[in-house]
Design an enzyme around this catalytic site. Structure first.
Site, PDB file in Angstrom:
ATOM      1  N   LYS A  83      51.951  25.475  34.647  1.00  0.00           N
ATOM      2  CA  LYS A  83      52.961  25.411  33.592  1.00  0.00           C
ATOM      3  C   LYS A  83      53.818  24.171  33.817  1.00  0.00           C
ATOM      4  CE  LYS A  83      55.561  29.243  31.562  1.00  0.00           C
ATOM      5  NZ  LYS A  83      56.406  30.373  31.945  1.00  0.00           N
TER       6      LYS A  83
HETATM    7  C1  E4P Z   1      57.495  32.222  29.146  1.00  0.00           C
HETATM    8  O1  E4P Z   1      56.517  31.825  29.716  1.00  0.00           O
HETATM    9  C2  E4P Z   1      58.790  32.482  29.785  1.00  0.00           C
HETATM   10  O2  E4P Z   1      58.537  32.944  31.087  1.00  0.00           O
HETATM   11  C3  E4P Z   1      59.600  33.547  29.118  1.00  0.00           C
HETATM   12  O3  E4P Z   1      58.963  34.079  27.994  1.00  0.00           O
HETATM   13  C4  E4P Z   1      61.038  33.252  28.955  1.00  0.00           C
HETATM   14  O4  E4P Z   1      61.682  34.343  28.347  1.00  0.00           O
HETATM   15  P1  E4P Z   1      63.259  34.547  28.338  1.00  0.00           P
HETATM   16  O5  E4P Z   1      63.829  33.645  27.294  1.00  0.00           O
HETATM   17  O6  E4P Z   1      63.459  35.985  27.983  1.00  0.00           O
HETATM   18  O7  E4P Z   1      63.759  34.190  29.714  1.00  0.00           O
END
Ligand code: E4P
Length: 217
Positions: A83
């Protein structure tokens, strides 16, 4: 539509994996911190539980260090998906990794133009954050529709991974738009099964079954 679990909690991942409903896992530095586990160890354990992509995020901001971190992370298992943030260095890293056959999830996407760049960089997944978009007064689902339209216009193969999902309506809307994947906290995934009429129906059937005096086994 593929479902990814947005967590680094092993117990939750195991439990959901047993339902056969999850196709992958996404983590981020905050979720790793929440798990209280060593990043490499917990990622290795998750990769052993699910067959699908497991996103592990780099924390460097420059291309060279991102590549070094990615090199270490991709050795964890074949199903690790690196990522990277949606920055120019992140996109450069994305191109280098995907050219080398590594899955890449370009994260922290908040505009359709950013998603266009991620696709041009050869991303396997792009992660638009709908919940955080909504929180800041924007329309998260409009963003997903716009990205769907653009990707379909040019037959981009990058998959739209709807992230920052907070509730069942996000899942429903994303599915109606035709997003490829959604990642949500386990609680949201489990909650999708709930319906008051299902509960009421079971209650009524069991009451009548008891009155019939029969048993199946
Ligand atoms: C995606 O890969 C992220 O880990 C995640 O969806 C972030 O979500 P949040 O905005 O609830 O922290």
């Amino acid at each position: 539509m593929k479902f990814f679990a947005d967590t680094a909690d092993i117990a939750d991942i195991r439990d959901l994996a047993e339902t056969g409903l999850i196709d992958g896992v996404t983590t981020n530095p905050s979720l790793i911190h929440k798990s209280g586990r060593d990043f490499i160890e917990v990622t290795r354990e998750i990769c052993g539980i699910v067959d699908g992509p497991v996103s592990a995020e780099v924390v460097a901001l420059d291309h060279e260090t991102m590549m070094k971190e990615a090199e270490k992370l991709r050795k964890i298992a074949d199903n690790v998906c690196i990522k990277v943030p949606l920055t120019l260095d992140g996109l450069k890293t994305c191109r280098a990794l995907t050219d080398d056959g590594t899955m890449v999830n370009v994260t922290l996407c908040f505009s359709a133009n950013q998603a266009l760049l991620a696709a041009k960089a050869g991303a396997t997944f792009v992660s638009p954050f709908v919940g955080r978009h909504d929180d800041n007064g924007f329309d998260g689902m409009q963003l997903i529709s716009d990205i769907r339209l653009i990707y379909d216009n040019y037959d981009f193969e990058t998959e739209i991974l709807v992230a920052s999902v907070r509730h069942a309506t996000h899942v429903l809307e994303a599915a109606k738009i035709g997003a490829d994947v959604m990642t949500a906290p386990p609680k949201v995934i489990r909650g999708l099964v709930n319906h008051v009429l299902t509960d009421k129906g079971i209650e009524g059937f069991l009451k009548d079954w008891d009155s019939s005096g029969q048993s199946i086994l």
